[in-house]
Design a protein around this motif. Sequence first.
Motif, mmCIF file in Angstrom:
data_model
loop_
_atom_site.group_PDB
_atom_site.id
_atom_site.type_symbol
_atom_site.label_atom_id
_atom_site.label_comp_id
_atom_site.label_asym_id
_atom_site.label_seq_id
_atom_site.Cartn_x
_atom_site.Cartn_y
_atom_site.Cartn_z
ATOM 1 N N LEU A 116 0.858 -1.181 0.000
ATOM 2 C CA LEU A 116 0.000 0.000 0.000
ATOM 3 C C LEU A 116 0.897 1.234 0.000
ATOM 4 O O LEU A 116 1.204 1.806 1.058
ATOM 5 C CB LEU A 116 -0.925 0.004 1.226
ATOM 6 C CG LEU A 116 -1.932 -1.156 1.318
ATOM 7 C CD1 LEU A 116 -2.660 -1.128 2.658
ATOM 8 C CD2 LEU A 116 -2.930 -1.082 0.177
ATOM 9 N N PRO A 117 1.332 1.678 -1.176
ATOM 10 C CA PRO A 117 2.252 2.826 -1.221
ATOM 11 C C PRO A 117 1.655 4.104 -0.657
ATOM 12 O O PRO A 117 2.401 4.979 -0.189
ATOM 13 C CB PRO A 117 2.545 2.968 -2.725
ATOM 14 C CG PRO A 117 2.156 1.665 -3.336
ATOM 15 C CD PRO A 117 1.049 1.120 -2.509
ATOM 16 N N GLU A 118 0.329 4.233 -0.677
ATOM 17 C CA GLU A 118 -0.296 5.461 -0.212
ATOM 18 C C GLU A 118 -0.321 5.564 1.308
ATOM 19 O O GLU A 118 -0.465 6.659 1.856
ATOM 20 C CB GLU A 118 -1.728 5.563 -0.749
ATOM 21 C CG GLU A 118 -1.833 5.660 -2.262
ATOM 22 C CD GLU A 118 -1.658 4.318 -2.945
ATOM 23 O OE1 GLU A 118 -1.653 3.295 -2.209
ATOM 24 O OE2 GLU A 118 -1.507 4.284 -4.171
ATOM 25 N N ALA A 119 -0.240 4.437 2.020
ATOM 26 C CA ALA A 119 -0.324 4.458 3.484
ATOM 27 C C ALA A 119 0.895 5.158 4.071
ATOM 28 O O ALA A 119 2.036 4.852 3.708
ATOM 29 C CB ALA A 119 -0.435 3.040 4.019
ATOM 30 N N ASN A 120 0.654 6.093 4.967
ATOM 31 C CA ASN A 120 1.758 6.804 5.611
ATOM 32 C C ASN A 120 1.550 6.999 7.110
ATOM 33 O O ASN A 120 2.357 7.669 7.757
ATOM 34 C CB ASN A 120 1.980 8.163 4.939
ATOM 35 C CG ASN A 120 0.808 9.108 5.115
ATOM 36 O OD1 ASN A 120 -0.334 8.666 5.217
ATOM 37 N ND2 ASN A 120 1.076 10.395 5.154
ATOM 38 N N VAL A 121 0.494 6.406 7.682
ATOM 39 C CA VAL A 121 0.254 6.486 9.121
ATOM 40 C C VAL A 121 -0.191 5.121 9.621
ATOM 41 O O VAL A 121 -1.051 4.472 8.999
ATOM 42 C CB VAL A 121 -0.814 7.541 9.477
ATOM 43 C CG1 VAL A 121 -1.079 7.550 10.985
ATOM 44 C CG2 VAL A 121 -0.382 8.930 9.019
ATOM 45 N N ILE A 122 0.400 4.675 10.724
ATOM 46 C CA ILE A 122 -0.024 3.432 11.383
ATOM 47 C C ILE A 122 -0.332 3.750 12.837
ATOM 48 O O ILE A 122 0.429 4.456 13.517
ATOM 49 C CB ILE A 122 1.060 2.348 11.285
ATOM 50 C CG1 ILE A 122 1.023 1.681 9.912
ATOM 51 C CG2 ILE A 122 0.893 1.292 12.368
ATOM 52 C CD1 ILE A 122 2.030 0.570 9.728
ATOM 53 N N ILE A 123 -1.471 3.226 13.300
ATOM 54 C CA ILE A 123 -1.863 3.341 14.709
ATOM 55 C C ILE A 123 -2.025 1.927 15.242
ATOM 56 O O ILE A 123 -2.904 1.184 14.785
ATOM 57 C CB ILE A 123 -3.168 4.139 14.871
ATOM 58 C CG1 ILE A 123 -3.038 5.530 14.247
ATOM 59 C CG2 ILE A 123 -3.544 4.250 16.345
ATOM 60 C CD1 ILE A 123 -4.336 6.314 14.241
ATOM 61 N N GLN A 124 -1.186 1.538 16.185
ATOM 62 C CA GLN A 124 -1.285 0.215 16.799
ATOM 63 C C GLN A 124 -2.133 0.298 18.062
ATOM 64 O O GLN A 124 -1.785 1.012 19.004
ATOM 65 C CB GLN A 124 0.103 -0.308 17.169
ATOM 66 C CG GLN A 124 0.912 -0.818 16.005
ATOM 67 C CD GLN A 124 2.124 -1.595 16.481
ATOM 68 O OE1 GLN A 124 2.263 -2.789 16.194
ATOM 69 N NE2 GLN A 124 3.015 -0.948 17.191
ATOM 70 N N VAL A 125 -3.229 -0.438 18.078
ATOM 71 C CA VAL A 125 -4.098 -0.474 19.255
ATOM 72 C C VAL A 125 -3.707 -1.624 20.168
ATOM 73 O O VAL A 125 -3.644 -1.476 21.392
ATOM 74 C CB VAL A 125 -5.569 -0.574 18.819
ATOM 75 C CG1 VAL A 125 -6.475 -0.728 20.030
ATOM 76 C CG2 VAL A 125 -5.961 0.657 18.014
ATOM 77 N N SER A 126 -3.457 -2.784 19.617
ATOM 78 C CA SER A 126 -2.962 -3.930 20.385
ATOM 79 C C SER A 126 -2.019 -4.715 19.492
ATOM 80 O O SER A 126 -2.159 -4.708 18.267
ATOM 81 C CB SER A 126 -4.115 -4.818 20.873
ATOM 82 O OG SER A 126 -4.723 -5.491 19.790
ATOM 83 N N SER A 127 -1.067 -5.414 20.131
ATOM 84 C CA SER A 127 -0.013 -6.078 19.385
ATOM 85 C C SER A 127 0.186 -7.489 19.893
ATOM 86 O O SER A 127 -0.453 -7.929 20.852
ATOM 87 C CB SER A 127 1.296 -5.283 19.495
ATOM 88 O OG SER A 127 1.106 -3.946 19.121
ATOM 89 N N HIS A 128 1.116 -8.195 19.231
ATOM 90 C CA HIS A 128 1.381 -9.596 19.548
ATOM 91 C C HIS A 128 2.499 -9.675 20.583
ATOM 92 O O HIS A 128 3.665 -9.888 20.249
ATOM 93 C CB HIS A 128 1.751 -10.345 18.275
ATOM 94 C CG HIS A 128 1.939 -11.817 18.471
ATOM 95 N ND1 HIS A 128 0.971 -12.632 19.005
ATOM 96 C CD2 HIS A 128 2.988 -12.624 18.205
ATOM 97 C CE1 HIS A 128 1.410 -13.872 19.055
ATOM 98 N NE2 HIS A 128 2.638 -13.896 18.576
#
Length: 387
Positions: free
Chosen positions: A187-199
Amino acid sequence: MLDWGLLILDEVHIVPAQMFKKVVTYTAAHCKLGLTATPVREDGKFTVLHNLIGSKLYEASWKDLTAAGHIASVECIEVWCTMPRAFYREYLQSNSSSRRRLLYGMNPNKFTACEYLMKHHEQRGDKILVYSDSLFVLQYYAKKLHRPVICGATRNQERMSILKQFQHNPEQRTVFISRVGDNAIDLPEANVIIQVSSHFGARRQEAQRLGRILRPKKRKAMQGEVDSYFYTLVSRDTREAYFSSKRQQFLVAQGYSFKVMTTLDKESLGVKPVSAAEQLRMLRMTLEAEDEGERGELLGDSDGEDNDTRGATTRSAHRSAGSMSALSGIFDPELRYEETEAAAGPNPVFVRHRLPRGHLPPPTPLPSNAPRPVGAPPPPAPSPTAR
């Protein structure tokens, strides 16, 4: 069996998984080349690659690639969210690790922080991916915020439709996604990630998710301006804070730094805190829920990071059929017969050394009535003595 000349393995860090290891073991090739951006595993099995593929030949620094313009410039931010008293009381009293994960994932203050960050970046025109390993948390957030969701149960046709809208529709700027989006999504357009829960504390997952927004963006006019943002929402004074610090170790080793935010100006965007009545409803839903995790979404690989066993109950025994052949290890793909060309000259380990004369004491003669070995010459006759 066909012998390949060159075998190239992308995402080689998953090869130590049982099924992938069998494929690599039974595939004959004169040369094997592995590629990965995250050479880490929590189960310590990355060293298996040294036997299956070979030793590491080259590693590039992520910061050097950023400076050269090959990957985007990212700012990593950790947002600390306090837990309401009722949630924190249940968290401290719970003996179930899965229940505790649900409680700090459903933290109402974390929900409002996610809503604020989502609206803030949507107004900027950014494209946002919201990650959650908990399906219960993922579906609740997506439903309350009216955004599409992708998880293991999403049909392929629907998944492709959501991703196409995310890429080309300027009105569709946010997608909630589960663990299935950690790998092999471009996804080249994606530029923000918000992690709510992780492994848990998986360093590899942290780096893989960061890689979703590392595609180079159009460079800003101002030199050194940030292209992408990587947020991690953490419930304070919980086990999640420990896991978050552990997950960041690989990225910190690559030169990244994490900023910490403790307050957000939520009122500026009209984001209201969750009411007391809604908090009680969220708590009741959380206590009644049983998180399904990500069953069926793992692609045959688990790096051994499911280790939050604090307060776990007694495990039940499991009986399975077996055989002496299986116990002997003859079916282990790591045990294989190999022939190597002998080195020139004798092996120094087995070189015969000549001892100096007189180094050993002379052998003790056997008594006359002792049994003689088979084939041994008879003892000499006693010499006559003069009377």
